[in-house]
Design a protein around this motif. Structure first.
Motif, mmCIF file in Angstrom:
data_model
loop_
_atom_site.group_PDB
_atom_site.id
_atom_site.type_symbol
_atom_site.label_atom_id
_atom_site.label_comp_id
_atom_site.label_asym_id
_atom_site.label_seq_id
_atom_site.Cartn_x
_atom_site.Cartn_y
_atom_site.Cartn_z
ATOM 1 N N ASP A 1 4.208 8.590 -10.939
ATOM 2 C CA ASP A 1 4.866 7.478 -11.479
ATOM 3 C C ASP A 1 3.861 6.448 -11.956
ATOM 4 O O ASP A 1 4.355 5.572 -13.203
ATOM 5 C CB ASP A 1 5.819 6.714 -10.462
ATOM 6 N N VAL A 2 2.726 6.079 -11.650
ATOM 7 C CA VAL A 2 1.784 5.153 -12.003
ATOM 8 C C VAL A 2 0.372 5.976 -12.117
ATOM 9 O O VAL A 2 0.218 6.896 -11.444
ATOM 10 C CB VAL A 2 1.725 3.843 -11.154
ATOM 11 N N PRO A 3 -0.604 5.512 -12.885
ATOM 12 C CA PRO A 3 -1.899 6.131 -12.811
ATOM 13 C C PRO A 3 -2.555 5.924 -11.444
ATOM 14 O O PRO A 3 -2.503 4.882 -10.786
ATOM 15 C CB PRO A 3 -2.730 5.529 -13.791
ATOM 16 N N GLU A 4 -3.323 7.173 -11.171
ATOM 17 C CA GLU A 4 -4.056 7.138 -10.029
ATOM 18 C C GLU A 4 -5.341 5.999 -10.018
ATOM 19 O O GLU A 4 -5.796 6.254 -11.354
ATOM 20 C CB GLU A 4 -4.554 8.343 -9.474
ATOM 21 N N PHE B 1 0.962 -1.302 -0.095
ATOM 22 C CA PHE B 1 0.038 -0.125 -0.181
ATOM 23 C C PHE B 1 0.900 1.272 -0.150
ATOM 24 O O PHE B 1 0.387 2.304 -0.862
ATOM 25 C CB PHE B 1 -0.993 0.064 1.115
ATOM 26 N N ALA B 2 1.756 1.306 0.844
ATOM 27 C CA ALA B 2 2.775 2.734 0.990
ATOM 28 C C ALA B 2 3.415 2.880 -0.411
ATOM 29 O O ALA B 2 3.344 3.906 -0.920
ATOM 30 C CB ALA B 2 3.689 2.429 2.241
ATOM 31 N N LYS B 3 3.866 1.910 -1.020
ATOM 32 C CA LYS B 3 4.634 2.046 -2.129
ATOM 33 C C LYS B 3 3.698 2.514 -3.184
ATOM 34 O O LYS B 3 4.084 3.239 -3.981
ATOM 35 C CB LYS B 3 5.251 0.664 -2.508
ATOM 36 N N GLU B 4 2.623 1.851 -3.373
ATOM 37 C CA GLU B 4 1.733 2.080 -4.339
ATOM 38 C C GLU B 4 1.061 3.659 -4.275
ATOM 39 O O GLU B 4 1.120 4.341 -5.277
ATOM 40 C CB GLU B 4 0.435 1.132 -4.497
ATOM 41 N N ALA B 5 0.716 3.825 -3.151
ATOM 42 C CA ALA B 5 0.288 5.182 -2.763
ATOM 43 C C ALA B 5 1.318 6.169 -3.060
ATOM 44 O O ALA B 5 0.922 7.386 -3.480
ATOM 45 C CB ALA B 5 -0.257 5.398 -1.109
ATOM 46 N N ARG B 6 2.300 6.012 -2.750
ATOM 47 C CA ARG B 6 3.589 7.037 -3.000
ATOM 48 C C ARG B 6 3.818 7.155 -4.537
ATOM 49 O O ARG B 6 3.786 8.321 -5.113
ATOM 50 C CB ARG B 6 4.910 6.759 -2.281
ATOM 51 N N ALA B 7 3.823 6.072 -5.232
ATOM 52 C CA ALA B 7 4.039 6.084 -6.463
ATOM 53 C C ALA B 7 2.931 7.027 -7.342
ATOM 54 O O ALA B 7 3.105 7.579 -8.335
ATOM 55 C CB ALA B 7 4.131 4.624 -7.127
ATOM 56 N N MET B 8 1.624 6.561 -6.862
ATOM 57 C CA MET B 8 0.519 7.641 -7.421
ATOM 58 C C MET B 8 0.614 8.738 -6.962
ATOM 59 O O MET B 8 0.393 9.709 -8.105
ATOM 60 C CB MET B 8 -0.887 6.876 -6.958
ATOM 61 N N HIS B 9 1.004 9.008 -5.991
ATOM 62 C CA HIS B 9 1.199 10.658 -5.433
ATOM 63 C C HIS B 9 2.162 11.387 -6.553
ATOM 64 O O HIS B 9 2.136 12.532 -6.649
ATOM 65 C CB HIS B 9 1.684 10.598 -4.173
#
Length: 152
Positions: free
Chosen positions: A115-118, A104-112
């Motif tokens: 780097d990846v679509p929200e 979760f932390a990695k995915e949420a940071r990447a979206m913020h």
């Protein structure tokens, strides 16, 4: 078997059965006893009023116990209407988002960071990860109540 009336730090009262007093002590010492209502693990035994026969009377002649005036909720129904709303909110979020587990932390940071679509996600983060996300301005919120697999 022994039945205890328990109370969590949030003030919820509930009952639970244990194999023995030692079993309760062992589980409570490992923080495995959780509130049936909110999932908190800060749980203690509540005051109970066991029936005690008067001196000289046989147990079968003892008067019926006087019920304790604090009602305990059914474990299958919420004790308060707000609990039902919080459960519905959690179910809605879980249905409308993707579970990413411990990422979760990695995915949420990447979206913020872009780097990846929200997309709507939910998952697990430890206290340090959540604090770091909040400090970095990543918009996160905890889901109310324990995850279904961690509720007892």
């Amino acid at each position: 078997m022994i039945r205890y009336t328990l109370k969590c730090a949030e003030g919820h009262r509930f009952e639970s059965w244990f194999q023995s007093a030692d079993a309760y002590d062992t589980l409570q010492g490992k923080r495995l006893v959780a509130c049936a209502i909110c999932g908190a693990t800060d749980v203690q035994k509540a005051m109970m009023a066991p029936p005690v026969p008067k001196k000289g009377r046989a147990a079968e002649e003892a008067p019926a116990p006087v019920p304790v005036p604090t009602p305990t909720p059914s474990l299958s129904e919420p004790a308060h209407p707000a609990e039902a709303l919080l459960r519905q909110m959690r179910e809605h979020v879980e249905k409308k988002s993707t579970y990413v587990g411990g990422s979760f932390a990695k995915e949420a940071r990447a979206m913020h960071l872009g780097d990846v679509p929200e997309r709507p996600i939910h998952g697990e983060a430890n206290a340090d990860e959540a604090k770091s996300l909040i400090e970095d301005g990543v918009p996160i919120l905890p889901l109310p109540g324990p995850p279904p697999e961690k509720a007892n």
